[in-house]
Design an enzyme around this catalytic site. Structure first.
Site, PDB file in Angstrom:
ATOM      1  N   HIS A 240      74.621  -5.099  26.545  1.00  0.00           N
ATOM      2  CA  HIS A 240      74.200  -6.066  27.566  1.00  0.00           C
ATOM      3  C   HIS A 240      73.844  -7.443  26.994  1.00  0.00           C
ATOM      4  CE1 HIS A 240      73.940  -2.704  30.394  1.00  0.00           C
ATOM      5  NE2 HIS A 240      73.179  -2.059  29.519  1.00  0.00           N
TER       6      HIS A 240
HETATM    7  O1  RIB Z   1      69.432  -3.403  31.848  1.00  0.00           O
HETATM    8  C1  RIB Z   1      69.721  -3.794  30.528  1.00  0.00           C
HETATM    9  C2  RIB Z   1      68.620  -4.628  29.971  1.00  0.00           C
HETATM   10  O2  RIB Z   1      67.413  -3.868  29.924  1.00  0.00           O
HETATM   11  C3  RIB Z   1      68.865  -5.067  28.519  1.00  0.00           C
HETATM   12  O3  RIB Z   1      68.236  -6.297  28.293  1.00  0.00           O
HETATM   13  C4  RIB Z   1      68.195  -3.991  27.718  1.00  0.00           C
HETATM   14  O4  RIB Z   1      67.772  -4.450  26.424  1.00  0.00           O
HETATM   15  C5  RIB Z   1      66.990  -3.729  28.570  1.00  0.00           C
HETATM   16  O5  RIB Z   1      66.011  -4.711  28.278  1.00  0.00           O
END
Ligand code: RIB
Ligand code: CA
Length: 319
Positions: A248
């Site tokens: 992500h």
């Molecule tokens: O949903 C994904 C996010 O939530 C990313 O930033 C992961 O590191 C968590 O913080």
């Protein structure tokens, strides 16, 4: 320090809750000569603040950049209890890498105070803020010192999800779910905002071959990154039956460096902050059916091969 590039590197603040995917984002940013990381501000999220701050120190040392200051910020959401994600990231938040405890210390200043000071010292629209965790720190800055918004060039955040639903509830993505009030404040601060939601991050999945390429770098960064990602991707592969896990947060850094890899649309995005059923949902007016003003570039497409090629190139530059 990274070699300077013509026109100077882009000054950014990374606001983060490491988290293995945060770790790759931090490492990539520190590797790029086109980016100047003014500082890293830790926030409670994937794991409690004490660990996200510790992990941030570990990562700047891993990158050979102990000169980058790390600040601890808010230890809980604005108005709700903290929800963490050890089941995804492990007890430390960066399980999978065998890294030493940090030898550098946190800065004594609270992250919010430092961000306010740094923004006020900057020119108009000069500093880019990159939230890759719950947006509690950034919202507190904006609520405490609304005048700072004009110094923000852009807020480029990982968070939200619309067409593909959520990853924490059926309708909410983790970062926004943990602190929906903060996300709503940020979305209405007036600075230009680009959101990289699950709708785009789920379209760029890691492959085992790519993780092997990291390990084949033969560097301490490559070894640590491969270890962290081997641990981290198992959750999404098991949960979604995906061929690999989504990475992500590094999408935020990749967007800064190669916006041509991404596609999206300027929309109105609002956050549900009351309903128990859809708390933390990012409601995206994709078809412009309301009269709510557009406030966010909502990214939905990515060139996955280009993304992973860029990340590998950047991580290969680190020790
Ligand atoms: O949903 C994904 C996010 O939530 C990313 O930033 C992961 O590191 C968590 O913080
Ligand atoms: Ca994160």
């Amino acid at each position: 320090m990274s070699p300077k590039v013509a026109g100077g590197p882009r000054p950014i603040i990374i606001d983060t809750d490491p988290g293995q995917d945060d770790a790759i984002a931090i490492l990539a940013a520190l590797a790029s000569p086109e980016i100047e990381v003014l500082g890293i501000t830790a926030v409670a999220g994937n794991v409690p603040l004490e660990l996200t701050a510790r992990n941030s120190l570990i990562l700047v040392e891993l990158a050979g950049r102990p000169d980058v200051p790390v600040f601890a910020g808010c230890d809980r959401p604005l108005r709700r209890e903290l929800v963490t994600a050890e089941h995804v990231h492990g007890k430390t938040g960066i399980d999978g890498a065998d890294l030493p405890e940090p030898s550098t210390a946190l800065q004594p200043q609270h992250a919010v105070d430092w961000m306010i000071e740094t923004l006020r010292a900057a020119g108009d629209r000069e500093v880019t803020i990159c939230p890759v965790g719950p947006m509690t720190n950034v919202a507190t800055v904006l609520e405490t010192a609304p005048d700072t918004a004009r110094h923000i060039r852009e807020i480029v955040c990982m968070g939200g999800g619309f067409f593909g639903g959520g990853n924490t509830t059926p309708t909410a993505e983790f970062n926004v779910f943990v602190d929906p009030d903060a996300a709503q404040i940020v979305l209405h601060c007036g600075a230009p905002i680009t959101m990289l939601p699950l709708d785009v991050t789920h379209k760029a999945l890691m492959t085992a071959a790519w993780i092997d390429q990291l390990r084949a770098l033969g560097s301490r960064t490559g070894e640590a990154a491969a270890g962290m990602l081997d641990f981290y991707e198992r959750f999404d592969v098991d949960k979604y039956g995906m061929s690999g896990g989504p990475l992500h947060d590094p999408n935020v850094i990749a967007y800064l460096l190669r916006p041509d890899l991404y596609r999206g649309r300027l929309c109105n995005v609002e956050v549900e902050t009351a309903s128990s059923l859809t708390l933390g949902m990012t409601v995206v007016d994709w078809w412009n059916v309301t009269d709510r003003p557009p406030n966010c570039q909502f990214i939905t497409e990515v060139d996955s091969d280009g993304f992973y090629e860029l990340l590998l190139d950047l991580l290969a530059r680190l020790p």
